[in-house]
Design a protein around this motif. Sequence first.
Motif, PDB file in Angstrom:
ATOM      1  N   VAL A  38       6.554  11.405   9.760  1.00 39.91           N
ATOM      2  CA  VAL A  38       5.186  11.244   9.259  1.00 39.91           C
ATOM      3  C   VAL A  38       5.222  10.593   7.881  1.00 39.91           C
ATOM      4  O   VAL A  38       4.438   9.686   7.580  1.00 39.91           O
ATOM      5  CB  VAL A  38       4.432  12.590   9.234  1.00 39.91           C
ATOM      6  N   SER A  39       6.149  11.024   7.040  1.00 42.27           N
ATOM      7  CA  SER A  39       6.295  10.417   5.714  1.00 42.27           C
ATOM      8  C   SER A  39       6.607   8.933   5.827  1.00 42.27           C
ATOM      9  O   SER A  39       6.026   8.105   5.109  1.00 42.27           O
ATOM     10  CB  SER A  39       7.411  11.118   4.932  1.00 42.27           C
ATOM     11  N   LEU A  40       7.522   8.590   6.708  1.00 42.97           N
ATOM     12  CA  LEU A  40       7.855   7.176   6.923  1.00 42.97           C
ATOM     13  C   LEU A  40       6.662   6.401   7.474  1.00 42.97           C
ATOM     14  O   LEU A  40       6.439   5.250   7.091  1.00 42.97           O
ATOM     15  CB  LEU A  40       9.047   7.048   7.883  1.00 42.97           C
ATOM     16  N   PHE A 140      -0.562  10.131 -10.154  1.00 46.19           N
ATOM     17  CA  PHE A 140      -0.144   9.477 -11.390  1.00 46.19           C
ATOM     18  C   PHE A 140       1.099   8.619 -11.156  1.00 46.19           C
ATOM     19  O   PHE A 140       1.142   7.446 -11.534  1.00 46.19           O
ATOM     20  CB  PHE A 140       0.135  10.518 -12.484  1.00 46.19           C
ATOM     21  N   ILE A 141       2.114   9.192 -10.525  1.00 43.04           N
ATOM     22  CA  ILE A 141       3.355   8.447 -10.271  1.00 43.04           C
ATOM     23  C   ILE A 141       3.087   7.275  -9.337  1.00 43.04           C
ATOM     24  O   ILE A 141       3.610   6.170  -9.548  1.00 43.04           O
ATOM     25  CB  ILE A 141       4.446   9.376  -9.697  1.00 43.04           C
ATOM     26  N   PHE A 142       2.265   7.474  -8.319  1.00 49.38           N
ATOM     27  CA  PHE A 142       1.941   6.390  -7.388  1.00 49.38           C
ATOM     28  C   PHE A 142       1.300   5.223  -8.139  1.00 49.38           C
ATOM     29  O   PHE A 142       1.699   4.066  -7.967  1.00 49.38           O
ATOM     30  CB  PHE A 142       1.026   6.923  -6.280  1.00 49.38           C
ATOM     31  N   GLY A 160       5.327  -4.530  -2.484  1.00 47.98           N
ATOM     32  CA  GLY A 160       4.983  -3.816  -1.252  1.00 47.98           C
ATOM     33  C   GLY A 160       6.034  -2.795  -0.864  1.00 47.98           C
ATOM     34  O   GLY A 160       5.708  -1.686  -0.424  1.00 47.98           O
ATOM     35  N   LEU A 161       7.304  -3.159  -1.031  1.00 46.14           N
ATOM     36  CA  LEU A 161       8.382  -2.208  -0.718  1.00 46.14           C
ATOM     37  C   LEU A 161       8.384  -1.033  -1.686  1.00 46.14           C
ATOM     38  O   LEU A 161       8.497   0.125  -1.269  1.00 46.14           O
ATOM     39  CB  LEU A 161       9.739  -2.916  -0.760  1.00 46.14           C
ATOM     40  N   ALA A 162       8.267  -1.324  -2.973  1.00 46.99           N
ATOM     41  CA  ALA A 162       8.264  -0.244  -3.967  1.00 46.99           C
ATOM     42  C   ALA A 162       7.099   0.714  -3.728  1.00 46.99           C
ATOM     43  O   ALA A 162       7.267   1.934  -3.766  1.00 46.99           O
ATOM     44  CB  ALA A 162       8.189  -0.828  -5.374  1.00 46.99           C
ATOM     45  N   CYS A 166       7.430   4.480  -2.344  1.00 46.20           N
ATOM     46  CA  CYS A 166       6.911   5.540  -3.213  1.00 46.20           C
ATOM     47  C   CYS A 166       6.009   6.475  -2.409  1.00 46.20           C
ATOM     48  O   CYS A 166       6.114   7.702  -2.532  1.00 46.20           O
ATOM     49  CB  CYS A 166       6.153   4.934  -4.393  1.00 46.20           C
ATOM     50  N   LEU A 167       5.141   5.921  -1.581  1.00 45.30           N
ATOM     51  CA  LEU A 167       4.269   6.766  -0.767  1.00 45.30           C
ATOM     52  C   LEU A 167       5.089   7.598   0.222  1.00 45.30           C
ATOM     53  O   LEU A 167       4.782   8.763   0.477  1.00 45.30           O
ATOM     54  CB  LEU A 167       3.218   5.928  -0.029  1.00 45.30           C
TER      55      LEU A 167
END
Length: 172
Positions: A38-40, A140-142, A160-162, A166-167
Amino acid sequence: MKKLIAEFIGTLWLVLGGCGSAVLAAGFPELGIGFVGVSLAFGLTVITMAYAIGHIYGCHLNPAVSIGLWVGGRFDGKDVLPYIIAQVIGGIAGAGILFLIASGKPDFALGGFAANGYAEHSPGGFSMTSALIIEVAMTFIFLFVILGSTYTKAPRGFAGLAIGLCLTLIHL
């Protein structure tokens, strides 16, 4: 209008791909994708949309991102509300498509529609305070990663990759 349509489609995809993975694919004991999958899925939806629509004007996909970019001086204030409206409508459309798919299962129950929350509705039993702290810290980090990776001096072509990775990390 083109950028609002892009935001609509991008947010629809974020909800359909991210939430859809949780609703449709995470719960199968033998084949399910679990928390990591799900995270991916959330990260991959952002990566795919960043490269598909990012060139149109941003690819925010989330009101918090639009507001954060405006506060950071990277987004025109007159566009904030139209973007948020496009994102909300896109999210509703994505959820609607997901509902149509998921409700085709004989034992479908709306209560199990990938919802969670705090206290007894949290898989770990975390309090409302914990939920609020994690939401503020991760947002904040996002936004920090978004602002940094899209800065004019940042390496071109990798934002886009970063942002997507991050998400993914936030969801993990």
